[in-house]
Motif scaffolding. Structure first.
Motif, PDB file in Angstrom:
ATOM      1  N   ALA A   1     -31.224  61.977  -7.491  1.00  0.00           N
ATOM      2  CA  ALA A   1     -30.095  62.836  -7.814  1.00  0.00           C
ATOM      3  C   ALA A   1     -28.793  62.073  -7.951  1.00  0.00           C
ATOM      4  N   VAL A   2     -28.822  60.766  -7.944  1.00  0.00           N
ATOM      5  CA  VAL A   2     -27.600  59.976  -8.084  1.00  0.00           C
ATOM      6  C   VAL A   2     -27.091  60.093  -9.508  1.00  0.00           C
ATOM      7  N   ARG A   3     -25.852  60.516  -9.627  1.00  0.00           N
ATOM      8  CA  ARG A   3     -25.279  60.691 -10.949  1.00  0.00           C
ATOM      9  C   ARG A   3     -24.871  59.342 -11.515  1.00  0.00           C
ATOM     10  N   PRO A   4     -25.166  59.115 -12.752  1.00  0.00           N
ATOM     11  CA  PRO A   4     -24.754  57.837 -13.333  1.00  0.00           C
ATOM     12  C   PRO A   4     -23.247  57.789 -13.525  1.00  0.00           C
ATOM     13  N   GLY A   5     -22.652  56.698 -13.112  1.00  0.00           N
ATOM     14  CA  GLY A   5     -21.229  56.507 -13.295  1.00  0.00           C
ATOM     15  C   GLY A   5     -20.940  55.996 -14.697  1.00  0.00           C
ATOM     16  N   PRO A   6     -19.744  55.473 -14.907  1.00  0.00           N
ATOM     17  CA  PRO A   6     -19.417  54.932 -16.230  1.00  0.00           C
ATOM     18  C   PRO A   6     -20.306  53.747 -16.575  1.00  0.00           C
ATOM     19  N   ARG A   7     -20.591  53.641 -17.859  1.00  0.00           N
ATOM     20  CA  ARG A   7     -21.494  52.582 -18.287  1.00  0.00           C
ATOM     21  C   ARG A   7     -20.890  51.203 -18.072  1.00  0.00           C
ATOM     22  N   TYR A   8     -19.604  51.076 -18.312  1.00  0.00           N
ATOM     23  CA  TYR A   8     -18.902  49.810 -18.110  1.00  0.00           C
ATOM     24  C   TYR A   8     -17.669  50.061 -17.254  1.00  0.00           C
ATOM     25  N   TRP A   9     -17.217  49.004 -16.627  1.00  0.00           N
ATOM     26  CA  TRP A   9     -16.019  49.072 -15.800  1.00  0.00           C
ATOM     27  C   TRP A   9     -14.843  48.586 -16.658  1.00  0.00           C
ATOM     28  N   TRP A  10     -14.033  49.551 -17.127  1.00  0.00           N
ATOM     29  CA  TRP A  10     -12.982  49.246 -18.084  1.00  0.00           C
ATOM     30  C   TRP A  10     -11.730  48.750 -17.369  1.00  0.00           C
ATOM     31  N   SER A  11     -11.042  47.853 -18.056  1.00  0.00           N
ATOM     32  CA  SER A  11      -9.797  47.302 -17.546  1.00  0.00           C
ATOM     33  C   SER A  11      -8.612  48.049 -18.147  1.00  0.00           C
ATOM     34  N   ALA A  12      -7.543  48.169 -17.378  1.00  0.00           N
ATOM     35  CA  ALA A  12      -6.335  48.832 -17.869  1.00  0.00           C
ATOM     36  C   ALA A  12      -5.526  47.948 -18.812  1.00  0.00           C
ATOM     37  N   ARG A  13      -5.837  46.665 -18.907  1.00  0.00           N
ATOM     38  CA  ARG A  13      -5.135  45.739 -19.798  1.00  0.00           C
ATOM     39  C   ARG A  13      -3.629  45.749 -19.528  1.00  0.00           C
ATOM     40  N   ARG A  14      -3.265  45.641 -18.285  1.00  0.00           N
ATOM     41  CA  ARG A  14      -1.848  45.719 -17.940  1.00  0.00           C
ATOM     42  C   ARG A  14      -1.069  44.508 -18.437  1.00  0.00           C
ATOM     43  N   VAL A  15      -1.615  43.324 -18.301  1.00  0.00           N
ATOM     44  CA  VAL A  15      -0.875  42.118 -18.700  1.00  0.00           C
ATOM     45  C   VAL A  15      -0.665  42.067 -20.217  1.00  0.00           C
ATOM     46  N   PRO A  16      -1.714  42.212 -21.056  1.00  0.00           N
ATOM     47  CA  PRO A  16      -1.448  42.218 -22.505  1.00  0.00           C
ATOM     48  C   PRO A  16      -0.511  43.341 -22.940  1.00  0.00           C
ATOM     49  N   THR A  17      -0.675  44.512 -22.325  1.00  0.00           N
ATOM     50  CA  THR A  17       0.207  45.618 -22.688  1.00  0.00           C
ATOM     51  C   THR A  17       1.655  45.319 -22.330  1.00  0.00           C
TER      52      THR A  17
ATOM     53  N   VAL B   1      -9.706  44.000 -30.226  1.00  0.00           N
ATOM     54  CA  VAL B   1     -10.736  43.568 -29.269  1.00  0.00           C
ATOM     55  C   VAL B   1     -10.389  44.036 -27.869  1.00  0.00           C
ATOM     56  N   LEU B   2      -9.116  43.913 -27.497  1.00  0.00           N
ATOM     57  CA  LEU B   2      -8.705  44.376 -26.173  1.00  0.00           C
ATOM     58  C   LEU B   2      -8.886  45.881 -26.019  1.00  0.00           C
ATOM     59  N   ALA B   3      -8.696  46.621 -27.089  1.00  0.00           N
ATOM     60  CA  ALA B   3      -8.806  48.080 -27.002  1.00  0.00           C
ATOM     61  C   ALA B   3     -10.248  48.558 -26.980  1.00  0.00           C
ATOM     62  N   LEU B   4     -11.168  47.816 -27.594  1.00  0.00           N
ATOM     63  CA  LEU B   4     -12.549  48.286 -27.740  1.00  0.00           C
ATOM     64  C   LEU B   4     -13.524  47.665 -26.749  1.00  0.00           C
ATOM     65  N   THR B   5     -13.125  46.690 -25.977  1.00  0.00           N
ATOM     66  CA  THR B   5     -14.013  46.039 -25.015  1.00  0.00           C
ATOM     67  C   THR B   5     -13.612  46.416 -23.595  1.00  0.00           C
ATOM     68  N   PRO B   6     -14.595  46.430 -22.656  1.00  0.00           N
ATOM     69  CA  PRO B   6     -14.263  46.831 -21.278  1.00  0.00           C
ATOM     70  C   PRO B   6     -13.289  45.891 -20.592  1.00  0.00           C
ATOM     71  N   GLY B   7     -13.465  44.595 -20.787  1.00  0.00           N
ATOM     72  CA  GLY B   7     -12.533  43.655 -20.175  1.00  0.00           C
ATOM     73  C   GLY B   7     -13.023  43.071 -18.866  1.00  0.00           C
ATOM     74  N   ARG B   8     -13.501  43.882 -17.952  1.00  0.00           N
ATOM     75  CA  ARG B   8     -13.950  43.382 -16.648  1.00  0.00           C
ATOM     76  C   ARG B   8     -15.428  43.025 -16.735  1.00  0.00           C
ATOM     77  N   ARG B   9     -15.690  41.932 -17.367  1.00  0.00           N
ATOM     78  CA  ARG B   9     -17.075  41.513 -17.574  1.00  0.00           C
ATOM     79  C   ARG B   9     -17.703  40.970 -16.305  1.00  0.00           C
ATOM     80  N   ARG B  10     -16.909  40.577 -15.336  1.00  0.00           N
ATOM     81  CA  ARG B  10     -17.462  40.045 -14.086  1.00  0.00           C
ATOM     82  C   ARG B  10     -17.833  41.132 -13.093  1.00  0.00           C
ATOM     83  N   GLN B  11     -17.644  42.393 -13.444  1.00  0.00           N
ATOM     84  CA  GLN B  11     -17.961  43.494 -12.556  1.00  0.00           C
ATOM     85  C   GLN B  11     -18.997  44.397 -13.206  1.00  0.00           C
TER      86      GLN B  11
END
Length: 385
Positions: free
Chosen positions: A110-126, A191-201
């Protein structure tokens, strides 16, 4: 019957009455408030006075709850001590809200699947893009206001920029280079807008809605490495965790290679499953034997020597290999044969001689021969191999 003066007396101290009263108050209150009761007691003869400070649950009728506590404390203390205990003086120190009951643990399915990827807020580039755009826009706006409102001349940098642009067309190398830089910047932003960013998580699967979680790849690699390192015979375990695959490399120091590989795969898959990832990666395990590794010998190839009793000239039993052949038979070479009809045994060597000699390979059983050839034939009773 013993006289009353000789039977002695029983004295109940104030501390004992206080502890009994506190425990009695905890029997009425909820479990979360049972240990919060504090108070004092004083014993005078056969009468005891008790004062308590308690925390009552909220929401609840305070007068009714306080009356139940006072009556239960008085009755319980009177029953356990045998003293005359009037209803205690009760002071409500605080009101405590009852904590919600913990939600039952959901079943594994019954564990609900969370988000497929862990997205970054991209604070520094923004922030960098926002600051650069704001600075350029503020500079141009300030110069335009100076010209329109204060009737000043345009800034020198504006005049030079307009003159340079009027003299350079689309085919100019400088204009082409600037266009390529602008295109590269636009691609980078896409690329920053369409990719998750946090690839190490890696995203975790959660049981509650609205809850997001992630785990670092290094933590998953450490768990898998510790699990595989517990397999007997494996050393130098290295783990690399990707988004879709976990690669495990280990060296085999001893033991069966197939058994070690099977146990390592099971340990790695179990460790990945315990992480509770949204998309568990596949496990690939590679086991490489060490240069000093040797395959374990089976009992049939161990070549263990055994002693079989038989007549010899020295009175000791003849030594034979545990090959399952009867004593007096030489094995290990093409020319070996029964030695019962020949009083002189065939010598067994490990050299390259051929003919009547018996060869002994690295996995063959050891063989021993009789006395030297200079002895008389009558002194030799049997030969063993």
């Amino acid at each position: 019957m013993t006289e009353a003066a000789e039977r002695g007396t029983t004295t109940i101290t104030d501390r004992a009455v206080r502890k009994i009263a506190q425990r009695a108050a905890g029997e009425v209150l909820p479990p979360s408030l049972a240990g919060a009761a504090r108070g004092s007691a004083r014993v005078r003869g056969r009468r005891a006075g008790v004062t308590l400070r308690v925390a009552l649950p909220y929401p609840a009728p305070l007068s009714e709850t306080a009356r139940q506590v006072r009556e239960h404390v008085a009755d319980r203390t009177r029953e356990l001590t045998g003293l005359d205990v009037p209803p205690p003086r009760l002071t409500v120190s605080r009101l405590a809200t009852s904590a919600p009951a913990p939600a039952p643990a959901p079943p594994p399915g019954a564990v609900r699947p969370g988000p497929r990827y862990w997205w970054s807020a991209r604070r520094v580039p923004t922030a960098v893009l926002l600051l650069a755009g704001t600075a350029v826009a503020a500079t141009v706006t300030a110069d335009a206001l100076r010209v329109r409102v204060l009737h000043h001349r345009p800034a020198a940098w504006r005049l030079r920029a307009v003159d340079w642009l009027s003299g350079h067309g689309p085919g100019d190398p400088a204009v082409t280079a600037g266009s390529l830089v602008a295109v590269a910047l636009g691609v980078w932003l896409l690329v920053l807008a369409l990719t998750p960013g946090r690839r190490r998580q890696l995203a975790l699967g959660t049981a509650a809605s609205g809850v997001r979680g992630a785990v670092d790849r290094k933590a998953v690699a450490a768990l898998v490495r510790d699990a595989v390192d517990e397999v007997n015979g494996l050393t130098g375990v290295r783990v690399r965790v990707g988004r879709r695959r976990v690669l495990v490399r280990a060296r085999l120091a001893f033991g069966e290679r197939d058994d070690a590989l099977r146990q390592a795969v099971a340990a790695a898959e179990e460790a990945v499953e315990r992480c509770g990832l949204r998309r568990p990666p596949r496990c690939r395990v590679v086991v490489v034997p060490d240069p000093t590794w040797r395959p374990p010998l089976s009992p049939a190839d161990s070549g263990t020597k055994a002693f079989v009793p038989g007549p010899t000239t020295s009175g000791r039993p003849a030594e034979t290999a545990s090959s399952g052949l009867p004593a007096g038979t030489a094995t290990g070479g093409p020319a070996s044969g029964p030695a019962t009809g020949d009083p002189t045994p065939a010598p067994v060597t490990s050299g390259p001689e051929s003919g009547g000699s018996a060869r002994s390979g690295p996995e063959s059983a050891s063989a021993t021969s009789g006395p030297p050839s200079g002895s008389a034939a009558g002194e030799q009773e049997g030969a063993t191999s």
